[in-house]
Design an enzyme around this catalytic site. Structure first.
Site, PDB file in Angstrom:
ATOM      1  N   CYS A 105      42.250 103.753 -24.343  1.00 41.34           N
ATOM      2  CA  CYS A 105      41.129 103.409 -25.044  1.00 41.34           C
ATOM      3  C   CYS A 105      40.023 104.182 -24.902  1.00 41.34           C
ATOM      4  O   CYS A 105      39.802 105.135 -24.206  1.00 41.34           O
ATOM      5  CB  CYS A 105      40.723 102.053 -24.634  1.00 41.34           C
ATOM      6  SG  CYS A 105      39.968 101.912 -22.781  1.00 41.34           S
TER       7      CYS A 105
ATOM      8  N   CYS B  54      38.353 104.261 -21.115  1.00 42.08           N
ATOM      9  CA  CYS B  54      39.284 105.320 -20.249  1.00 42.08           C
ATOM     10  C   CYS B  54      39.254 106.758 -20.708  1.00 42.08           C
ATOM     11  O   CYS B  54      39.286 107.559 -19.820  1.00 42.08           O
ATOM     12  CB  CYS B  54      40.716 104.792 -20.188  1.00 42.08           C
ATOM     13  SG  CYS B  54      40.818 103.171 -19.472  1.00 42.08           S
TER      14      CYS B  54
ATOM     15  N   GLU C 133      45.341 104.229 -16.479  1.00 43.00           N
ATOM     16  CA  GLU C 133      44.353 105.636 -16.141  1.00 43.00           C
ATOM     17  C   GLU C 133      43.220 105.118 -15.465  1.00 43.00           C
ATOM     18  O   GLU C 133      42.871 105.965 -14.605  1.00 43.00           O
ATOM     19  CB  GLU C 133      44.235 105.943 -17.607  1.00 43.00           C
ATOM     20  CG  GLU C 133      43.335 105.210 -18.737  1.00 43.00           C
ATOM     21  CD  GLU C 133      44.250 104.439 -19.451  1.00 43.00           C
ATOM     22  OE1 GLU C 133      44.910 103.561 -19.028  1.00 43.00           O
ATOM     23  OE2 GLU C 133      44.073 104.584 -20.774  1.00 43.00           O
TER      24      GLU C 133
ATOM     25  N   HIS D 126      42.656  99.394 -16.459  1.00 47.73           N
ATOM     26  CA  HIS D 126      43.581  99.928 -17.422  1.00 47.73           C
ATOM     27  C   HIS D 126      44.325 100.969 -16.268  1.00 47.73           C
ATOM     28  O   HIS D 126      43.671 101.313 -15.180  1.00 47.73           O
ATOM     29  CB  HIS D 126      42.966 100.789 -18.615  1.00 47.73           C
ATOM     30  CG  HIS D 126      42.707  99.772 -19.771  1.00 47.73           C
ATOM     31  ND1 HIS D 126      42.406 100.265 -21.169  1.00 47.73           N
ATOM     32  CD2 HIS D 126      42.434  98.380 -19.753  1.00 47.73           C
ATOM     33  CE1 HIS D 126      42.044  99.085 -21.644  1.00 47.73           C
ATOM     34  NE2 HIS D 126      42.304  98.080 -21.177  1.00 47.73           N
TER      35      HIS D 126
END
Length: 144
Positions: free
Chosen positions: A101, A104, A75, A73
């Site tokens: 999510c 993360c 981040e 992802h």
């Protein structure tokens, strides 16, 4: 809204627009996500969703169309990039085009990020709930 609050809102919108442009670097077809980490009014890291270094730039399974399990992802990419540098995320703000999510969110907490500003909702609110539970400010902004 006071002058300082409006100034911060305008800054948030500027960084979110930059994160949205950064998302265009992603090779993912289903969803392109961009992230910026800002500390002391400086961008200290950036990231977008995609495959790990050394992998082919194909995020989705060609047969099922689902995202491959090893895709990172945005981040996570931004946070790990800081980990490889001499900098750190203590007290920083994460600007991201989609809410994080839960996985993360764990990284965000451990990295010391204190504020998350995002554009779009994620399919689950679990990540935001976890961040709020530990006192990390989460703000959804609308950008034209």
């Amino acid at each position: 809204m006071g002058y300082e609050e409006e100034k911060l809102r305008q800054l948030d919108l500027r960084y979110l627009r930059m994160a949205r442009i950064w998302a265009e670097n992603s090779y993912c077809v289903r969803r392109q996500v961009g992230a910026l980490i800002v500390k002391d009014k400086m961008i200290i890291s950036d990231g977008y969703n995609g495959t790990p270094s050394g992998f082919e730039n194909i995020c989705e399974d060609e047969i099922t169309g689902k995202t491959k399990p090893y895709v990172l992802h945005a981040e996570a990419n931004a946070i790990t990039k800081v980990a490889k540098s001499a900098n750190n995320c203590d007290g920083a703000t994460l600007y991201i085009t989609a809410a994080p999510c839960i996985e993360c969110s764990k990284l965000i907490i451990q990295a010391g990020i204190k504020r998350v500003v995002y554009l779009d909702d994620y399919r689950s609110e679990d990540g935001l709930k976890l961040l709020q539970r530990v006192g990390i400010e989460c703000i959804k902004r609308e950008v034209e």
